[in-house]
Write a protein that holds these residues in place. Structure first.
Motif, PDB file in Angstrom:
ATOM      1  N   GLU A 140       9.209  32.033  92.135  1.00  0.00           N
ATOM      2  CA  GLU A 140       7.989  31.232  92.259  1.00  0.00           C
ATOM      3  C   GLU A 140       7.048  31.936  93.240  1.00  0.00           C
ATOM      4  OE1 GLU A 140       4.995  29.142  92.161  1.00  0.00           O
ATOM      5  OE2 GLU A 140       6.611  28.319  90.917  1.00  0.00           O
ATOM      6  N   ILE A 141       5.824  32.192  92.808  1.00  0.00           N
ATOM      7  CA  ILE A 141       4.873  32.938  93.631  1.00  0.00           C
ATOM      8  C   ILE A 141       4.709  32.323  95.018  1.00  0.00           C
ATOM      9  CG2 ILE A 141       2.405  33.463  93.872  1.00  0.00           C
ATOM     10  CD1 ILE A 141       2.321  34.098  90.919  1.00  0.00           C
ATOM     11  N   LEU A 142       4.583  31.022  95.104  1.00  0.00           N
ATOM     12  CA  LEU A 142       4.320  30.378  96.389  1.00  0.00           C
ATOM     13  C   LEU A 142       5.524  30.406  97.324  1.00  0.00           C
ATOM     14  CD1 LEU A 142       2.199  27.276  95.283  1.00  0.00           C
ATOM     15  CD2 LEU A 142       1.410  29.504  96.145  1.00  0.00           C
ATOM     16  N   ARG A 143       6.699  30.739  96.805  1.00  0.00           N
ATOM     17  CA  ARG A 143       7.904  30.791  97.636  1.00  0.00           C
ATOM     18  C   ARG A 143       8.313  32.220  97.983  1.00  0.00           C
ATOM     19  NH1 ARG A 143      12.356  27.906  94.471  1.00  0.00           N
ATOM     20  NH2 ARG A 143      13.554  28.426  96.335  1.00  0.00           N
ATOM     21  N   PHE A 144       7.580  33.214  97.472  1.00  0.00           N
ATOM     22  CA  PHE A 144       7.925  34.598  97.774  1.00  0.00           C
ATOM     23  C   PHE A 144       7.740  34.880  99.263  1.00  0.00           C
ATOM     24  CE2 PHE A 144       6.905  36.301  93.253  1.00  0.00           C
ATOM     25  CZ  PHE A 144       8.191  36.006  92.851  1.00  0.00           C
ATOM     26  N   ARG A 145       8.620  35.740  99.790  1.00  0.00           N
ATOM     27  CA  ARG A 145       8.512  36.223 101.168  1.00  0.00           C
ATOM     28  C   ARG A 145       8.287  37.728 101.136  1.00  0.00           C
ATOM     29  NH1 ARG A 145      13.363  33.428 101.719  1.00  0.00           N
ATOM     30  NH2 ARG A 145      14.418  35.416 102.131  1.00  0.00           N
ATOM     31  N   TRP A 146       7.629  38.222 102.198  1.00  0.00           N
ATOM     32  CA  TRP A 146       7.257  39.630 102.232  1.00  0.00           C
ATOM     33  C   TRP A 146       7.703  40.250 103.543  1.00  0.00           C
ATOM     34  CZ3 TRP A 146       5.396  40.148  97.457  1.00  0.00           C
ATOM     35  CH2 TRP A 146       4.811  39.028  96.856  1.00  0.00           C
ATOM     36  N   ASN A 147       8.158  41.490 103.502  1.00  0.00           N
ATOM     37  CA  ASN A 147       8.433  42.227 104.719  1.00  0.00           C
ATOM     38  C   ASN A 147       8.121  43.698 104.491  1.00  0.00           C
ATOM     39  OD1 ASN A 147      10.806  43.554 103.589  1.00  0.00           O
ATOM     40  ND2 ASN A 147      11.910  41.637 103.920  1.00  0.00           N
ATOM     41  N   ARG A 148       8.171  44.479 105.555  1.00  0.00           N
ATOM     42  CA  ARG A 148       7.741  45.872 105.443  1.00  0.00           C
ATOM     43  C   ARG A 148       8.703  46.688 104.581  1.00  0.00           C
ATOM     44  NH1 ARG A 148       5.922  50.028 110.312  1.00  0.00           N
ATOM     45  NH2 ARG A 148       5.278  51.719 108.903  1.00  0.00           N
ATOM     46  N   ARG A 149       9.964  46.328 104.538  1.00  0.00           N
ATOM     47  CA  ARG A 149      10.932  47.090 103.764  1.00  0.00           C
ATOM     48  C   ARG A 149      10.742  46.891 102.260  1.00  0.00           C
ATOM     49  NH1 ARG A 149      15.587  49.822 103.720  1.00  0.00           N
ATOM     50  NH2 ARG A 149      17.200  49.295 102.192  1.00  0.00           N
ATOM     51  N   SER A 150      10.207  45.758 101.863  1.00  0.00           N
ATOM     52  CA  SER A 150      10.023  45.470 100.435  1.00  0.00           C
ATOM     53  C   SER A 150       8.705  46.080  99.960  1.00  0.00           C
ATOM     54  CB  SER A 150      10.027  43.952 100.200  1.00  0.00           C
ATOM     55  OG  SER A 150      11.266  43.397 100.578  1.00  0.00           O
ATOM     56  N   GLU A 151       8.807  47.204  99.285  1.00  0.00           N
ATOM     57  CA  GLU A 151       7.625  47.925  98.806  1.00  0.00           C
ATOM     58  C   GLU A 151       7.979  48.563  97.477  1.00  0.00           C
ATOM     59  OE1 GLU A 151       4.968  50.609  97.634  1.00  0.00           O
ATOM     60  OE2 GLU A 151       6.778  51.501  98.540  1.00  0.00           O
ATOM     61  N   LEU A 152       7.074  48.486  96.518  1.00  0.00           N
ATOM     62  CA  LEU A 152       7.404  48.804  95.135  1.00  0.00           C
ATOM     63  C   LEU A 152       7.853  50.244  94.919  1.00  0.00           C
ATOM     64  CD1 LEU A 152       5.620  47.527  91.996  1.00  0.00           C
ATOM     65  CD2 LEU A 152       6.009  49.971  92.215  1.00  0.00           C
ATOM     66  N   LEU A 153       7.098  51.225  95.421  1.00  0.00           N
ATOM     67  CA  LEU A 153       7.452  52.612  95.136  1.00  0.00           C
ATOM     68  C   LEU A 153       8.741  53.024  95.837  1.00  0.00           C
ATOM     69  CD1 LEU A 153       6.779  55.303  93.788  1.00  0.00           C
ATOM     70  CD2 LEU A 153       5.408  55.893  95.798  1.00  0.00           C
ATOM     71  N   SER A 154       8.862  52.698  97.114  1.00  0.00           N
ATOM     72  CA  SER A 154      10.076  53.088  97.833  1.00  0.00           C
ATOM     73  C   SER A 154      11.304  52.398  97.237  1.00  0.00           C
ATOM     74  CB  SER A 154       9.940  52.753  99.326  1.00  0.00           C
ATOM     75  OG  SER A 154       9.704  51.378  99.522  1.00  0.00           O
ATOM     76  N   TYR A 155      11.153  51.138  96.814  1.00  0.00           N
ATOM     77  CA  TYR A 155      12.277  50.452  96.168  1.00  0.00           C
ATOM     78  C   TYR A 155      12.653  51.142  94.861  1.00  0.00           C
ATOM     79  CZ  TYR A 155      14.976  46.990  93.650  1.00  0.00           C
ATOM     80  OH  TYR A 155      15.968  46.370  92.921  1.00  0.00           O
ATOM     81  N   SER A 156      11.654  51.505  94.070  1.00  0.00           N
ATOM     82  CA  SER A 156      11.913  52.180  92.802  1.00  0.00           C
ATOM     83  C   SER A 156      12.677  53.478  93.014  1.00  0.00           C
ATOM     84  CB  SER A 156      10.595  52.460  92.076  1.00  0.00           C
ATOM     85  OG  SER A 156       9.881  51.269  91.824  1.00  0.00           O
ATOM     86  N   MET A 157      12.304  54.227  94.051  1.00  0.00           N
ATOM     87  CA  MET A 157      12.974  55.495  94.350  1.00  0.00           C
ATOM     88  C   MET A 157      14.422  55.262  94.789  1.00  0.00           C
ATOM     89  SD  MET A 157      10.471  57.879  94.096  1.00  0.00           S
ATOM     90  CE  MET A 157      10.580  59.167  95.331  1.00  0.00           C
ATOM     91  N   ARG A 158      14.659  54.232  95.597  1.00  0.00           N
ATOM     92  CA  ARG A 158      16.028  53.943  96.042  1.00  0.00           C
ATOM     93  C   ARG A 158      16.912  53.588  94.857  1.00  0.00           C
ATOM     94  NH1 ARG A 158      13.436  50.939 100.063  1.00  0.00           N
ATOM     95  NH2 ARG A 158      14.087  48.961  99.134  1.00  0.00           N
ATOM     96  N   VAL A 159      16.398  52.767  93.953  1.00  0.00           N
ATOM     97  CA  VAL A 159      17.183  52.359  92.794  1.00  0.00           C
ATOM     98  C   VAL A 159      17.526  53.567  91.918  1.00  0.00           C
ATOM     99  CG1 VAL A 159      17.057  51.083  90.615  1.00  0.00           C
ATOM    100  CG2 VAL A 159      16.409  49.966  92.749  1.00  0.00           C
TER     101      VAL A 159
END
Length: 271
Positions: free
Chosen positions: A216-235
């Motif tokens: 749910e968009i309104l319940r999403f949480r954000w932090n500095r570690r959660s970032e699309l490109l770096s996450y994609s590379m880790r996976v």
């Protein structure tokens, strides 16, 4: 300092942090495909193993199809990040009096990044299921062919340990993102990439929630570690490691004479 960002414009005003190194392109088939090729070539003259040889040709090709799809999407995401990084970095360096903590862009190219990201994780999830199905040939009995059910109900073995380890460390989180974005909600209704100014300098970030199971968009949480490109590379790195581990385990089992253990009734989906 505010939320890890610089309050004054002096320290990191014009320092642009580079993107992570580009993910390497596939130069050959995944290791699992190469090992199964080696096994099936060895067994090709064993007529009683004809069904297994056929399976060992076809399902690794399906696996490779999903891996190549994922690699294409990842490279596409990276290319778009490069374009946005270059454009926004130029603006930051040209506007020397800029006194802000972030700069954002929201356009079709950014939307394409998120479309590619969703396709990327879907392709890797599909590859996980095919990988699990290939692993079922290491057991004499019928074993669940999906990744999730294999991890839950496969007999005790090194294969189950490897897949369960991946499930715990990263694969389940990836599946949570896939389920969230496909069945419930995208990351946001207005997608953007942002150059954010931290102590170290300006970093380009793609928004990615830290809690995809919220769905749910309104319940999403954000932090500095959660970032699309770096996450994609880790996976990508973790999946590549999983591919190597499974391939090495199959090769060791084959050399010891304990692979394959099931060589018939391999093409009945849901068996």
């Amino acid at each position: 300092m505010v939320d890890g960002k610089v309050e004054s414009s002096g320290l990191a005003h014009n320092r642009i942090l580079p993107l992570p190194s580009r993910p390497p392109k596939l130069e050959s088939s995944p290791q699992l495909v190469l090992v199964l090729d080696r096994v099936r070539f060895d067994l090709d003259n064993w007529h009683e193993l004809g069904e297994f040889v056929w399976f060992a040709r076809e399902y690794p090709r399906i696996y490779r199809h999903h891996i190549e799809h994922a690699e294409f999407r990842l490279q596409s995401v990276y290319n778009s990040f490069e374009d946005v990084h270059k454009s926004l970095a130029k603006r930051i360096l040209e506007e020397d009096s800029l006194d802000c903590f972030e700069m954002a862009v929201s356009d079709k190219q950014v939307r394409t990044i998120y479309w590619n990201f969703e396709s990327y994780i879907s392709a890797l999830c599909a590859a996980l299921d095919v990988l699990a199905r290939i692993c079922t040939t290491a057991f004499p009995q019928q074993v669940p062919i999906s990744f999730k059910d294999f991890c839950k109900r496969a007999p005790e073995s090194s294969f189950r340990d490897i897949l369960r380890g991946a499930q715990t460390r990263w694969a389940q989180g990836m599946k949570d993102y896939r389920d969230c974005f496909i069945h419930y909600t995208p990351v946001d209704t207005i997608l953007s990439l942002r150059f954010v100014r931290y102590n170290q300098g300006w970093q380009l970030r793609g928004k990615l929630p830290a809690n995809p199971k919220a769905r749910e968009i309104l319940r999403f949480r954000w932090n500095r570690r959660s970032e699309l490109l770096s996450y994609s590379m880790r996976v990508w790195k973790r999946f590549s490691s999983l591919d190597r581990k499974v391939a090495q385990t199959i090769l060791r089992a084959y050399r010891s004479g304990s692979y394959p253990l099931r060589t018939t009734d391999l093409f009945r989906a849901g068996g």
